[in-house]
Design an enzyme around this catalytic site. Structure first.
Site, PDB file in Angstrom:
ATOM      1  N   ASP A 258       0.880  -1.166   0.000  1.00 36.76           N
ATOM      2  CA  ASP A 258       0.000   0.000   0.000  1.00 36.76           C
ATOM      3  C   ASP A 258       0.923   1.222   0.000  1.00 36.76           C
ATOM      4  OD1 ASP A 258      -2.056   1.843   0.141  1.00 36.76           O
ATOM      5  OD2 ASP A 258      -3.135   0.809   1.743  1.00 36.76           O
TER       6      ASP A 258
HETATM    7  C1  NOJ Z   1      -3.920   4.116   0.269  1.00 40.07           C
HETATM    8  C2  NOJ Z   1      -5.109   3.205   0.305  1.00 40.07           C
HETATM    9  O1  NOJ Z   1      -5.102   2.456   1.490  1.00 40.07           O
HETATM   10  C3  NOJ Z   1      -5.149   2.268  -0.889  1.00 40.07           C
HETATM   11  O2  NOJ Z   1      -6.371   1.564  -0.861  1.00 40.07           O
HETATM   12  C4  NOJ Z   1      -4.987   3.023  -2.172  1.00 40.07           C
HETATM   13  O3  NOJ Z   1      -5.051   2.143  -3.265  1.00 40.07           O
HETATM   14  C5  NOJ Z   1      -3.665   3.777  -2.131  1.00 40.07           C
HETATM   15  N1  NOJ Z   1      -3.669   4.699  -1.001  1.00 40.07           N
HETATM   16  C6  NOJ Z   1      -3.381   4.546  -3.410  1.00 40.07           C
HETATM   17  O4  NOJ Z   1      -4.181   5.668  -3.474  1.00 40.07           O
END
Ligand code: NOJ
Length: 719
Positions: A258
């Site tokens: 993530d």
């Molecule tokens: C953080 C989020 O937890 C995730 O779901 C997302 O895909 C990423 N940011 C990218 O924006």
């Protein structure tokens, strides 16, 4: 003739900005074996630096997507575009803002869930998005969890079916789906520091379950989460990545971090992480755990080069599997630098699917005196509540939908998208009634006197309210992602009470991310309660379809709605150590085991007709069980029923009383009967015990019914 710079760029823009309609595209995925053969042949030609470039992101906002990898020139491998999210394309235009995951789940309709994945994949393809960052299969472990609405509810079986169908739909268009957030990422509070602890059985049977189903469906990528698991960050957790995901589940694709959930060079690489996203240690820091640090660690002998080769092969294999080597469109998204790329229109007629799934997901919770569908004799309709109207500042005025103004159609955070338009409930209803009907409206939720006055004079008063939540980086009205409480927002309870006190034909419509408390539910004037969830851009139309009976409601709750807050067993933990003490007792399993009566149980939803179940027959062995049942539409109107199969394990298995193990939505004309069949695989009959899946010996109960508590027929089977 000389152009000034500004005229030139305007002229260039004009050429680029004539919209391009993306052509629809469908692919036959390659098998993993074939994809691996191609990927190995490619990666074999790469230097260590090139492989490292493939697995490291270029950094937040350095290019046009929320994540991009480095391009490789010889041999050729493109920079890949990774873009949110689970309900459509974030930071985009000419795209569709459809129903949220939780609302798709409420349809309990496999065909529509697949079609939703398919149109999202088509849009991602058209925009040149290699990886769509969804579906989310985070279990709605607690009704307070801020991002519960991005996924498919409180039950792992439902999450598994919906997650794998969504992934298949996305990948049918040549786009790599990304299952997230792996794993035990079930609250926003302290999401980057807390450590989750679940016992191995709950870990496997509840949280890993949907990932296992997505792996079986051939999903190309997974995203590891922010939190720690048993002390180690999820993206450097050998047990959950190497042992479970890649070992037990045999996952062949790649796992990416993530965004900034990556915290080490060596440990993460050895634990099985395959891609660092967005690549910089903190956003725009210009530093990376991987990149040159990864190269150095290989040179120092801390990481075998084979591991980096494996990362690259996994990435290339997912790319080949989805046939992205066959003329994949160049990415035209402009997430960070707007208005420089050609406008590519990918929305096509997807609004139709959004409206259809929106209507199919409306859960009818109460319908006294058959007040719904609304009949033709109404001459005065009152529509009350800001949740029926527009966000007066503009539908996209709050970044990532981080405010609760006007009607609620998606939650907030990276899992939301920009609206191309938003049909409000007021507009949807107005479009459906003819000129003879007077429609009055107030969007002032606090002027109770005016509300009562308006409601009093109408034949029917429809009152709207909502409850929102989202991702941690935005705080709305004191809710830091997670929900502070389960009450309605914006004076909702008082508003509903006031309308019900003044009008004996009150209909309540709630747009909510999850369960809410309903202190007014037994008010005798509240004749109907309608639950459209988070319906996206076609909100008003799909609601009107149900209110006026063009569509017979067939949505079912993907979570339990309790009578009172204390009845839920899981709160947001303020501690850094989050112990999943409830074990297997998540959602309705807790209510069933404790004998607590919910207000509306998991799987519940009314229809404008009635269904009769008969003739349950069950047969099978430890490898497979088949159940058939006849369902008849015994009412006056056509409609769809969601037949649900729950399994009761032998007592020795120590499982909660009932577990969802099958559902089928069947459309039946009035008076018609059909046989519905459920197939339970060995997996469906298994529990996780002492390090393996076993089918416990003993007497199984098979329950089939209209909800988790409305069991119409049951049978036993000894295995
Ligand atoms: C953080 C989020 O937890 C995730 O779901 C997302 O895909 C990423 N940011 C990218 O924006």
């Amino acid at each position: 003739m000389r152009f000034s710079l500004s005229t030139l760029s305007l002229a260039t823009l004009a050429i680029f900005s004539s919209p391009i309609n993306a052509a629809p595209h469908a692919v036959d995925e390659l098998s993993w074996d074939k994809a691996y053969t191609k990927a190995r042949a490619l990666v074999d030609q790469m230097t260590l630096d090139q492989k490292v470039g493939m697995v490291t992101g270029v950094g937040w906002s350095a290019k046009n997507c929320v994540g991009n990898t480095y391009p490789i020139h010889d041999p050729y491998f493109p920079s890949l575009c990774l873009q949110d999210g689970p309900l459509g394309i974030r930071f985009s235009d000419n795209t569709t803002a459809g129903v949220a995951g939780i609302t798709a789940a409420a349809s309990f309709d496999k065909d529509l869930i697949y079609k939703r994945g398919q149109y999202m994949g088509e849009e991602s393809y058209g925009k040149g998005v290699n990886f769509q960052l969804g579906p989310s299969v985070d279990i709605y472990r607690s009704p307070y969890a801020g991002r519960g609405w991005e996924g498919f509810g409180e039950d792992p079986y439902l999450q598994g079916v919906a997650g794998s169908l969504t992934a298949k739909g996305i990948q049918s268009q040549g786009v790599i789906a990304t299952g997230k957030h792996y794993i035990l990422n079930n609250q926003e509070l302290n999401r980057t520091s807390s450590s989750s602890h679940a016992d191995e059985r709950a870990l496997h049977e509840i949280y890993v379950w949907p990932y296992a189903r997505m792996v079986e469906a051939g999903i190309g990528s997974m995203m590891c989460s922010y939190n720690r698991v048993d002390g180690d960050y999820a993206c450097e957790n050998d047990h959950t990545i190497n042992q479970i995901l890649k070992g037990e589940l045999g996952f062949k694709g790649l796992i990416m971090s993530d965004w900034s959930a990556h915290h080490s060079t060596v440990k993460s690489a050895l634990a099985g992480l395959d891609m660092s996203m967005p690549g910089d240690i903190t956003f725009e820091s210009g530093t990376s755990w991987w990149g040159s640090n990864l190269t150095q660690a290989v040179k120092d002998g801390q990481i075998p080069e084979d591991r980096v080769t494996d990362m690259s092969v996994r990435i290339a294999a997912a790319w080949y599997k989805m046939r992205q080597d066959e003329g994949f469109p160049k990415s035209t998204l402009e997430s960070f630098h707007r208005n420089e790329a050609p406008e590519v229109v990918v929305s096509d007629d997807h609004a139709k699917i959004v409206r259809e799934i929106g209507a199919a997901s409306v859960v009818l919770l109460k319908n006294e005196d058959n007040i719904l569908p609304l009949n033709q004799d109404i001459s005065h309709l009152a529509i009350i509540g800001s949740d029926a109207g527009p966000n007066l500042d503009g539908m996209n005025s709050c970044p990532d939908r981080g405010c609760d103004k006007g009607t609620l159609a998606v939650g907030w955070g990276s899992g939301s998208v920009d609206f191309p338009y938003l049909v409000t409930p007021k507009e949807g209803i107005e479009a459906r009634v003819d000129d003879s009907v007077e429609v009055s409206y107030t969007g002032d939720d606090y002027d109770i006197d005016a509300v009562s006055e308006l409601a009093k004079d109408a034949d029917v008063a429809i009152v709207f309210s909502n409850a929102d939540s989202g991702e941690q980086y935005i705080t709305v009205d004191g809710n830091e992602g997670d929900r502070r409480n389960l009450t309605l927002w914006g004076n909702g309870d008082n508003l509903i009470q006031a309308v019900a006190d003044s009008n004996e034909n009150t209909i309540v419509v709630i747009h909510a991310v999850g369960p809410v408390l309903m202190p007014w539910i037994d008010h005798p004037n509240i004749k109907a309660v309608v639950w459209p969830g988070l319906p996206g851009q076609e909100s008003g139309n799909s609601l009107a379809d149900v209110l006026f009976g063009d569509v017979n409601p067939s949505g079912r709750l993907p979570y339990s709605i309790a009578k009172k807050e204390e009845d839920y067993n899981v709160r947001i933990s303020p501690d850094d150590e989050i112990n999943y003490l409830e074990g297997l007792h998540v959602g309705y399993k807790h209510f069933d085991a404790q004998g607590i009566e919910p207000l509306f149980e998991f799987g519940f939803g009314l229809s404008y007709t009635t269904f009769e179940y008969s003739n349950l027959k069950v047969d099978g062995d430890k490898d497979r069980v088949t159940a058939t049942i006849s369902i008849r539409n015994t009412g006056e109107v056509d409609g769809a029923e969601v037949a649900q199969l729950y399994l009761g394990f032998p007592e020795s298995a120590n499982e909660p009383p009932k577990l969802l193990r099958g559902f089928e939505k069947v459309f039946l004309k009035a008076g018609k009967q059909e046989k519905v069949q459920f197939e339970l695989s060995k997996t469906d009959l298994s529990i996780w015990q002492e390090g393996e899946w076993i089918v416990p010996q003993g007497e199984y109960k098979i329950y089939v019914g209209a909800s988790s508590r409305d069991i119409r027929q049951s049978a036993t089977l000894s295995l």
